[in-house]
Design a protein around this motif. Sequence first.
Motif, PDB file in Angstrom:
ATOM      1  N   GLN A   1       2.161   2.372  -3.259  1.00  0.00           N
ATOM      2  CA  GLN A   1       1.174   2.876  -4.216  1.00  0.00           C
ATOM      3  C   GLN A   1       0.550   4.206  -3.788  1.00  0.00           C
ATOM      4  OE1 GLN A   1      -1.551  -0.409  -4.184  1.00  0.00           O
ATOM      5  NE2 GLN A   1      -0.276  -1.712  -5.508  1.00  0.00           N
ATOM      6  N   LYS A   2       0.495   4.445  -2.482  1.00  0.00           N
ATOM      7  CA  LYS A   2      -0.163   5.638  -1.953  1.00  0.00           C
ATOM      8  C   LYS A   2       0.782   6.386  -1.010  1.00  0.00           C
ATOM      9  CE  LYS A   2      -4.414   4.568  -3.511  1.00  0.00           C
ATOM     10  NZ  LYS A   2      -5.255   5.443  -4.367  1.00  0.00           N
TER      11      LYS A   2
ATOM     12  N   TYR B   1       0.833  -1.208   0.000  1.00  0.00           N
ATOM     13  CA  TYR B   1       0.000   0.000   0.000  1.00  0.00           C
ATOM     14  C   TYR B   1       0.869   1.259   0.000  1.00  0.00           C
ATOM     15  CZ  TYR B   1      -3.619   3.311   1.521  1.00  0.00           C
ATOM     16  OH  TYR B   1      -4.486   4.378   1.610  1.00  0.00           O
TER      17      TYR B   1
ATOM     18  N   GLN C   1      -1.092   7.854   8.859  1.00  0.00           N
ATOM     19  CA  GLN C   1      -1.630   6.504   8.634  1.00  0.00           C
ATOM     20  C   GLN C   1      -1.039   5.435   9.548  1.00  0.00           C
ATOM     21  OE1 GLN C   1      -0.565   8.542   5.801  1.00  0.00           O
ATOM     22  NE2 GLN C   1      -2.695   9.216   6.022  1.00  0.00           N
TER      23      GLN C   1
END
Length: 333
Positions: A160-161, A157, A210
């Motif tokens: 990609q982000k 993840y 995050q």
Amino acid sequence: MQPFKIVNLKAFCKIAVSLFVSAHFISTATAQSVALVFPSKPVRIIVPQTPGGASDALARIVGQKLSEKWGQPVVVENRPGAGGNIGMDAVAKAPGDGYTLLMSYVGSHAINPSIYSKLPFDPETDFVAVATLANVPFVAAVNSAVPVTNMKSLATYAAQKPVAFGSAGNGSVNHLLGEMFNTASGAKMQHVPYKGAAPALTDLISGQIQVVFTSLPSVAQHIRAGTVKGLSVTGSKRAAAFKDIPTIAESGFPGFVINPWFGLFASKGTPASVAKQINADVKKVMEDKDLLDKFAALGAEPFETTPQEFQSILQADIKTWAAVVKSSGATAD
């Protein structure tokens, strides 16, 4: 007036030696007497971190039990700031009598010497190692809305982000763990330093960042409540209170094992007899079922050593973490 003369030098020397020996025995007896009645007044435990973290929680649990055993108040005092250096400096400058203790951990005591180019104290010589309390695994925790379930999916993840991880500050264990994961996984998570672990956790819950790598006690209630997800613990085994959370080593990153110690130090000059007594009393209260249950609920594993063993562990960890800091390029100056 006639000048003073020593008529019998041999007799005078005997008297002088006798007085010196007597003074020595009186001094030794006084020191032993002080040790025997310790503590005869309240004891302070200074926590160089903000309330709510692992250091604070462990200090309050152990402090309460020591207070009950000693029949004297044990006051926990938070003095956060500068990566723990403010509280550490306060203890370093306190009288060496055992009445001012430092609740320290590997992050501030073994890592700060490599993070800060100048410290107002020497982490080895200005403190007396007294007693380890526990090993406390850290945990990789993500905001509940982040669509990942394990460390492998987090790495994918993050590739990609944009992903940001928060820490208690530059060079903290939280920071270094994030950098270590970036290196191990190839992820490129961005580091966001905070003034303590608590504000980082607040922003994690609100979704401003995050990920955090934080001590398990500081986030345990939020994992149980489902406001954050615990992906992996950094210890060599799963935490007894969180059996469903795997270790990072189990999650595809063998060798990634960090299990920081937490323990008590006293100021330089504290008599060895006092340090030994506190150590013995800590070991005694660590047998208390209520204490053990509270440790387990936090994910903390009781860890006992002698003062000498604790000092050796500190010396080895200062060298170990110096290599990690150098590799990460972290600095607080």
